[in-house]
Design a protein around this motif. Sequence first.
Motif, PDB file in Angstrom:
ATOM      1  N   ASP A   1       0.865  -1.178   0.000  1.00  0.00           N
ATOM      2  CA  ASP A   1       0.000   0.000   0.000  1.00  0.00           C
ATOM      3  C   ASP A   1       0.903   1.229   0.000  1.00  0.00           C
ATOM      4  O   ASP A   1       1.442   1.601   1.034  1.00  0.00           O
ATOM      5  N   PRO A   2       1.083   1.839  -1.161  1.00  0.00           N
ATOM      6  CA  PRO A   2       2.091   2.907  -1.238  1.00  0.00           C
ATOM      7  C   PRO A   2       1.733   4.142  -0.433  1.00  0.00           C
ATOM      8  O   PRO A   2       2.503   5.090  -0.402  1.00  0.00           O
ATOM      9  N   SER A   3       0.578   4.136   0.260  1.00  0.00           N
ATOM     10  CA  SER A   3       0.234   5.373   0.956  1.00  0.00           C
ATOM     11  C   SER A   3       1.218   5.690   2.078  1.00  0.00           C
ATOM     12  O   SER A   3       1.435   6.855   2.397  1.00  0.00           O
ATOM     13  N   SER A   4       1.871   4.648   2.672  1.00  0.00           N
ATOM     14  CA  SER A   4       2.856   4.961   3.716  1.00  0.00           C
ATOM     15  C   SER A   4       4.062   5.672   3.128  1.00  0.00           C
ATOM     16  O   SER A   4       4.632   6.573   3.733  1.00  0.00           O
TER      17      SER A   4
ATOM     18  N   ALA B   1       3.988   7.512   0.523  1.00  0.00           N
ATOM     19  CA  ALA B   1       3.533   8.871   0.242  1.00  0.00           C
ATOM     20  C   ALA B   1       3.587   9.716   1.507  1.00  0.00           C
ATOM     21  O   ALA B   1       3.994  10.872   1.476  1.00  0.00           O
ATOM     22  N   ILE B   2       3.173   9.112   2.649  1.00  0.00           N
ATOM     23  CA  ILE B   2       3.201   9.868   3.899  1.00  0.00           C
ATOM     24  C   ILE B   2       4.631  10.295   4.217  1.00  0.00           C
ATOM     25  O   ILE B   2       4.900  11.435   4.565  1.00  0.00           O
TER      26      ILE B   2
ATOM     27  N   LEU C   1       6.360  11.945   0.081  1.00  0.00           N
ATOM     28  CA  LEU C   1       5.608  12.894  -0.737  1.00  0.00           C
ATOM     29  C   LEU C   1       5.061  14.029   0.119  1.00  0.00           C
ATOM     30  O   LEU C   1       5.092  15.189  -0.269  1.00  0.00           O
ATOM     31  N   MET C   2       4.568  13.651   1.316  1.00  0.00           N
ATOM     32  CA  MET C   2       3.920  14.655   2.136  1.00  0.00           C
ATOM     33  C   MET C   2       4.881  15.764   2.560  1.00  0.00           C
ATOM     34  O   MET C   2       4.553  16.938   2.370  1.00  0.00           O
TER      35      MET C   2
ATOM     36  N   LEU D   1       2.745  15.148  11.874  1.00  0.00           N
ATOM     37  CA  LEU D   1       1.791  14.438  11.030  1.00  0.00           C
ATOM     38  C   LEU D   1       2.371  13.118  10.548  1.00  0.00           C
ATOM     39  O   LEU D   1       1.726  12.066  10.639  1.00  0.00           O
TER      40      LEU D   1
ATOM     41  N   LEU E   1       0.733   9.674  11.497  1.00  0.00           N
ATOM     42  CA  LEU E   1       0.025   9.028  10.388  1.00  0.00           C
ATOM     43  C   LEU E   1       0.617   7.664  10.077  1.00  0.00           C
ATOM     44  O   LEU E   1      -0.096   6.723   9.731  1.00  0.00           O
ATOM     45  N   LEU E   2       1.949   7.574  10.176  1.00  0.00           N
ATOM     46  CA  LEU E   2       2.582   6.313   9.817  1.00  0.00           C
ATOM     47  C   LEU E   2       2.109   5.189  10.719  1.00  0.00           C
ATOM     48  O   LEU E   2       1.871   4.077  10.273  1.00  0.00           O
TER      49      LEU E   2
ATOM     50  N   ALA F   1      -0.541   5.445  13.161  1.00  0.00           N
ATOM     51  CA  ALA F   1      -1.884   5.507  13.759  1.00  0.00           C
ATOM     52  C   ALA F   1      -2.747   4.321  13.339  1.00  0.00           C
ATOM     53  O   ALA F   1      -3.589   3.856  14.099  1.00  0.00           O
ATOM     54  N   MET F   2      -2.556   3.859  12.131  1.00  0.00           N
ATOM     55  CA  MET F   2      -3.438   2.816  11.634  1.00  0.00           C
ATOM     56  C   MET F   2      -2.896   1.407  11.850  1.00  0.00           C
ATOM     57  O   MET F   2      -3.659   0.454  11.863  1.00  0.00           O
TER      58      MET F   2
ATOM     59  N   GLY G   1      -8.165   6.820  12.944  1.00  0.00           N
ATOM     60  CA  GLY G   1      -8.025   7.896  11.964  1.00  0.00           C
ATOM     61  C   GLY G   1      -8.621   9.191  12.474  1.00  0.00           C
ATOM     62  O   GLY G   1      -8.012  10.256  12.386  1.00  0.00           O
TER      63      GLY G   1
ATOM     64  N   LEU H   1     -13.880  14.458   9.555  1.00  0.00           N
ATOM     65  CA  LEU H   1     -14.001  13.309  10.455  1.00  0.00           C
ATOM     66  C   LEU H   1     -15.150  12.409  10.027  1.00  0.00           C
ATOM     67  O   LEU H   1     -15.060  11.190  10.064  1.00  0.00           O
TER      68      LEU H   1
ATOM     69  N   LEU I   1     -13.489   8.989   5.965  1.00  0.00           N
ATOM     70  CA  LEU I   1     -13.226   7.566   6.107  1.00  0.00           C
ATOM     71  C   LEU I   1     -14.460   6.720   5.818  1.00  0.00           C
ATOM     72  O   LEU I   1     -14.400   5.498   5.824  1.00  0.00           O
TER      73      LEU I   1
ATOM     74  N   THR J   1      -8.254   1.814   0.990  1.00  0.00           N
ATOM     75  CA  THR J   1      -8.094   1.464   2.399  1.00  0.00           C
ATOM     76  C   THR J   1      -8.323   2.713   3.240  1.00  0.00           C
ATOM     77  O   THR J   1      -8.255   3.838   2.743  1.00  0.00           O
ATOM     78  N   GLN J   2      -8.577   2.489   4.518  1.00  0.00           N
ATOM     79  CA  GLN J   2      -8.785   3.620   5.410  1.00  0.00           C
ATOM     80  C   GLN J   2      -7.501   4.412   5.587  1.00  0.00           C
ATOM     81  O   GLN J   2      -7.520   5.620   5.783  1.00  0.00           O
ATOM     82  N   GLN J   3      -6.355   3.715   5.506  1.00  0.00           N
ATOM     83  CA  GLN J   3      -5.071   4.412   5.591  1.00  0.00           C
ATOM     84  C   GLN J   3      -4.963   5.459   4.482  1.00  0.00           C
ATOM     85  O   GLN J   3      -4.551   6.591   4.708  1.00  0.00           O
ATOM     86  N   GLN J   4      -5.388   5.068   3.279  1.00  0.00           N
ATOM     87  CA  GLN J   4      -5.363   6.022   2.168  1.00  0.00           C
ATOM     88  C   GLN J   4      -6.343   7.160   2.400  1.00  0.00           C
ATOM     89  O   GLN J   4      -6.063   8.317   2.094  1.00  0.00           O
TER      90      GLN J   4
ATOM     91  N   LEU K   1      -7.250   8.362   5.269  1.00  0.00           N
ATOM     92  CA  LEU K   1      -6.684   9.256   6.282  1.00  0.00           C
ATOM     93  C   LEU K   1      -5.610  10.144   5.662  1.00  0.00           C
ATOM     94  O   LEU K   1      -5.562  11.348   5.905  1.00  0.00           O
ATOM     95  N   LEU K   2      -4.762   9.541   4.845  1.00  0.00           N
ATOM     96  CA  LEU K   2      -3.727  10.324   4.162  1.00  0.00           C
ATOM     97  C   LEU K   2      -4.378  11.407   3.306  1.00  0.00           C
ATOM     98  O   LEU K   2      -3.973  12.569   3.338  1.00  0.00           O
TER      99      LEU K   2
ATOM    100  N   PHE L   1      -5.665  14.301   5.323  1.00  0.00           N
ATOM    101  CA  PHE L   1      -4.624  15.231   5.753  1.00  0.00           C
ATOM    102  C   PHE L   1      -4.067  16.036   4.593  1.00  0.00           C
ATOM    103  O   PHE L   1      -3.768  17.218   4.737  1.00  0.00           O
ATOM    104  N   MET L   2      -3.934  15.375   3.436  1.00  0.00           N
ATOM    105  CA  MET L   2      -3.369  16.089   2.301  1.00  0.00           C
ATOM    106  C   MET L   2      -4.296  17.208   1.846  1.00  0.00           C
ATOM    107  O   MET L   2      -3.885  18.132   1.167  1.00  0.00           O
TER     108      MET L   2
END
Lengths: 387, 369
Positions: A36-39, A41-42, A45-46, A204, A208-209, A211-212, A303, B191, B195, B281-284, B286-287, B290-291
């Motif tokens: 899941d590339p969102s981590s 990105a966090i 990228l962020m 953040l 964020l990294l 929290a989930m 979240g 909030l 999600l 996913t919920q992780q996405q 949440l990201l 924030f973004m």
Amino acid sequence: MNRKAAPEKRKPSTRGGSLMRLRGLVRKEFLQIMRDPSSIAIAFLMPVSLLLLFGYGVSLDAEHVPVAIVVESPSRDTASFTGAFERSKYFDPEHYGAMRAAKQALRDHRVDGIVRLRSDFAQKLQSGATAPIQVILNGVDANTARLVAGYVEGVWTGWLSDRARQQGRTLEMPVEVDQRIWFNSEVRSRNFLVPGLIAVIMTLIGALLTAMVMAREWERGTMEALMVTPVTIREVILGKLIPYFVMGMGGLALSVVMALYLFEVPLRGSLWVLTAASALFLLVALGMGLLISITARTQFVAGQTAIIVTFLPAFLLSGFLFDIQSMPVVVQGITHAIAARYYVAILQTVFLAGDVFPVIWPNALALLVMAAFFLGVSRLKARKRLD
Amino acid sequence: MFRPILALMQKEFLALMKDKKSRFTIVIPPIVQLLVFGYAATYDLTYVPLAVYDEDRSAASRELIARFTGSPNFQEAARITRQDQIAPLIDRKEVLVLVHIHPRFTRNLLTGKTGKIQVIVDGRNSNTAMIALGYVRAIVTRFNLEWVETHGGPTPPARLETRAWYNPNLESRWFIVPGIVGLLTLVVTMLVTALSVAREREQGTFDQLLVTPMRPVEILLGKALPGFIIGAGEATVIILLTVFWFQVPLRGDLLLLYIGLFLFLMSAIGVGLMISSLSVTQQQGLLGAFMFLVPAIILSGFTTPIANMPTVVQKITLLNPLRYFMVVIRGVFLEDAPLHLYLRQFWPMAVIGIVCLALAGWLFRHRIN
């Protein structure tokens, strides 16, 4: 159930076995991160996108402020005064024929202020009486209004002394202030905003990294699956912490490089103090995320909690914009629970002032205490949670 | 058509409110945060630790110093006697401002020359430094005026008469607290929405929803309305607190404020649902939240004016619904602004809202991994 089981599990595990298990956990976490590339990105990228946006976007230095200039009877004196506004880089003056039109422009947000020279301006000036200059500002944004008032005063004193010089006199004020602004003599607001933003962004990233991640394991039932293996809670937490710590430090390194080379914030302290303090702060932020994750039970609540407790408190209560000492005592007390507060103090000092250890030590100690607290409580809570 | 929407709304409310922790997170923190931030977020300085280095030690220097120590903004923290004491005090942040009066101060004053004082300020936070310097200059200007009155001397041929509209005492709280209303409203809607679809996708229940006879519009309404109701309810509580607790004047038309709130909620919910339906996913989710949330707040004009931003960034802010709502809310609270100023804010929020909601609805069916 776990309380009884855990010590039994730990006994047969040798040090080498523990290391191997930890390596396995870290590997698994990295695999999950890649999936899941969102981590990623966090972590990378962020910081880059937010710093770019804020480093360029956020500024408290007003320039080209639009002002309406109303001259009721033009003369050489009024021209010399309005000329001073034309030359100032702070103002974009626009001439209005009548006060009514200027006031309408102020109401419509087309100008931020009005400077008015009444019809008797030149006459009073010549006769030696004090000629009033009327200045009206839009006071809604009080900070900017105060800044603009300062600029107007600067134009005014400049004009007065020019005028005095032309008449062969000097303008003597009884007391004159010779001001020195240490650490940031050219008053670039970016020099304090960028270090402050790094603290906000790291808050953040850290939260964020993690929290989930624990909530996800519980939600999906994989945590219980992990529990029946010889893996200990400490290993699970370390297995989560290590990969995200590595990624967080990578994001931090990117931010610092951008601060130094893109935004040209000076680094007057040493790199090792910066790195050590940042590592400590990252531990606090990751620990906070872990604790959120463990207490929340579901990703949804984790979240939501992360949104509530990370950004706005770090943004408003860390002292990066608003002076903490001017807050009411109760609120000052609350700021002590905000880790970003200590990190902002260290960052602003290390970047702009140098390694001032009397500032750095107490703040680093506070970070250390908070890191120990978050990680310790996470560990306790994780154990209890296995019912 | 309404029955399924109602049913879905009921389900959404249950999902948000059934869990004690979720209920708590949505209701309590925004109100607590308004109270804390409302007091914290002010640029006005009430405690500037000051060091005095008086080498003149005369009646005149003592009078000038008394004006500093007597001011509500300054607090004397140290009195020093040697030059080398200055640096450590400032380095260690024990004082923010140091006033240094030279030994020839009174002699210069009395002989008609300029008495110089040196003021050193800790510039680590240059904004705070400039505000503190503003206070210093105000004190010195007053001193000068009174000195000329009592001791004679040249008066300047022109003087400024500065006045501020809408906020005569330039209280930064009047500017910040209405801004917090916008901030917290945005956070609450995020909030509730960001999600909501992502969770269902992750758990697989969204697919089930899609195979029911409900149309995407109905799903969209069922998802959006709870956010709307919660957002409007909390915004009302926060507005009441702003008026009655923080006593920020409310000069304009409440109807305009609520039209603005309605459009703002629509756009914020649109963005939230769009993020949520983009995420697998919920992780996405949440990201994504924030973004959006962080830039939306920082680039809204909440604390730093949009006019100070470079042109490119100013263009980007045009996509930010909070930017428009800030103008509306400050316009209603402080200015009682002319109607066309509100209209210029209303239509972009409406456009953002409609586009995002439409995209979110479209994504329901077309984003299936």
